[in-house]
Design a protein around this motif. Structure first.
Motif, short mmCIF file in Angstrom:
data_model
loop_
_atom_site.label_atom_id
_atom_site.label_comp_id
_atom_site.label_asym_id
_atom_site.label_seq_id
_atom_site.Cartn_x
_atom_site.Cartn_y
_atom_site.Cartn_z
N ALA A 1 -44.79 -8.79 36.26
CA ALA A 1 -45.06 -10.13 36.78
C ALA A 1 -45.76 -10.04 38.12
O ALA A 1 -45.65 -9.04 38.84
N THR A 2 -46.49 -11.10 38.44
CA THR A 2 -47.09 -11.25 39.76
C THR A 2 -46.66 -12.60 40.30
O THR A 2 -46.82 -13.63 39.63
N ALA B 1 -41.75 -16.43 34.85
CA ALA B 1 -43.01 -15.73 34.65
C ALA B 1 -43.21 -15.33 33.19
O ALA B 1 -44.33 -15.32 32.68
N THR C 1 -46.79 -15.32 37.21
CA THR C 1 -47.60 -14.84 36.10
C THR C 1 -46.95 -13.63 35.46
O THR C 1 -46.68 -12.63 36.12
N THR D 1 -47.09 -19.52 42.10
CA THR D 1 -47.64 -19.16 40.79
C THR D 1 -46.93 -17.92 40.27
O THR D 1 -46.92 -16.87 40.93
N THR E 1 -48.35 -18.02 32.49
CA THR E 1 -48.58 -18.37 33.89
C THR E 1 -48.03 -19.76 34.15
O THR E 1 -48.36 -20.71 33.42
N THR E 2 -47.21 -19.87 35.17
CA THR E 2 -46.61 -21.15 35.54
C THR E 2 -46.92 -21.43 37.00
O THR E 2 -46.62 -20.61 37.87
N GLU E 3 -47.52 -22.58 37.25
CA GLU E 3 -47.83 -22.97 38.63
C GLU E 3 -46.96 -24.14 39.04
O GLU E 3 -46.90 -25.16 38.36
#
Length: 345
Positions: free
Chosen positions: A279-280, A334, A198, A196, A202-204
């Motif tokens: 970003a995370t 992200a 973020t 993920t 957010t892109t998973e």
């Protein structure tokens, strides 16, 4: 030759032997004085006893004072913070350098400490051996070639030694450079579950693995299934997408480059951008023993006056640095999403 001549010759030979013995004794005494002046260790093979074992070392390198000691387990620790993850290699190397320290040259006559920057030395070191013996070193100017240093020992003003620059080089290493960096997990594709990313969006990304199918005999699996991974994003197959492959490549090569701040203040957190992270990156993966694990990498601002980004790992408050080219594909997704994926609901 008559008896009188023989007697005179014998007396001359005896006188020469006595004179040679006196010269040898004087030279030996001079050698002993020089050895005693070289330090309290009394060694004849170097400045400090060969193989000396130390239990504490403290030094000032011109800008900072650092002190280290051995714990009960025989491991070195930083006395200002015993929990600091100290890389043992640095202190092991320094103790080796100290215990084998030998002068390149010894100066005994016609000079004073002030001639070599030793009246007010900018670098000092004290080391306590396991037997309690204290050795102190004062380091002054460099030699004309810049590769060696003038040194005094045990607060004596003579003799003055010239030693190689290796010890000064080791003393110049900053404490954060001695931190043992955490080793990030091997995030190879066969271990990944979901990724993920973020940032602005957010892109998973999810790994789908088809169950192995038995072959026609029912005794094995077909070679076409079981090992392949299909990557999905918002229901779309993005396995072959170039961005997706770059993301996988960067995940498999994640490495921390350096420690920037250990136990940072709130002000340092904000300065590095962790109040509003860029970003995370959250990765669910299979760890050792087939256990489910999670890695969270929080990315802050760009590094001041340098290349890279400030990052944090999981719940560790320490701020690390990571090269920009290890993160650019991850940050691009992200912030903008994956080009090949349809927009989510």
């Amino acid at each position: 030759m008559n008896k009188r001549h023989k007697r005179a010759l014998l007396l001359l030979l005896l006188a020469a032997a006595v004179l040679a013995a006196v010269v040898l004794a004087v030279q030996s005494a001079k050698n002993r004085r020089n050895q005693e002046g070289a330090g309290s260790s009394g060694t004849t093979s170097g400045i400090i006893s060969d193989g000396a074992a130390y239990k504490s070392i403290s030094y000032h390198n011109g800008s900072a004072t650092l002190s280290f000691a051995l714990n009960k387990e025989g491991e070195w620790y930083w006395t200002d913070d015993p929990d600091f993850p100290l890389n043992q290699d640095y202190l092991i190397q320094m103790t080796t350098t100290l215990s084998t320290l030998k002068p390149q040259q010894t100066i005994t006559d016609g000079v004073g400490p002030e001639d070599y920057g030793l009246s007010e030395p900018t670098r000092t070191l004290s080391a306590t051996a396991s037997n309690g013996q204290l050795t102190t070193l004062s380091l002054g100017n460099t030699t004309s070639d810049g590769n060696s240093y003038y040194m005094l020992m045990n607060e004596s003003e003579t003799p003055i030694f010239i030693i190689s620059g290796e010890l000064v080089k080791e003393m110049s290493v900053g404490i954060y450079d001695m931190l043992l960096l955490p080793e990030l997990p091997a995030l190879t594709e066969d271990r990944l579950g979901t990724v993920t990313l973020t940032g602005a969006v957010t892109t998973e990304l999810s790994a789908f693995r088809a169950q192995a199918q038995p072959d026609e005999s029912g005794s094995g699996s077909s070679p076409e299934s079981g090992d392949s991974v299909t990557w999905l994003c918002n229901g779309a197959d993005v396995t072959a997408d170039e961005q997706m492959q770059r993301v996988l490549g960067q995940l498999s090569a994640l490495r921390l480059d350096a420690c920037v701040d250990y136990r940072p203040s709130d002000g340092a957190e904000a300065l590095c951008g962790f109040d509003e992270p860029t970003a995370t990156i959250t990765v669910n993966y299979t760890g050792d023993g087939n256990t489910a694990q999670t890695l969270t990498l929080t990315v802050g601002n760009s590094v001041l006056n340098g290349d890279g980004r400030y990052v944090r790992v999981n719940d560790d408050s320490t701020i690390y640095r990571m090269a920009a080219d290890k993160l650019d594909a991850l940050l691009a997704v992200a912030n903008n999403g994956l080009d090949a994926a349809p927009a989510g609901d």
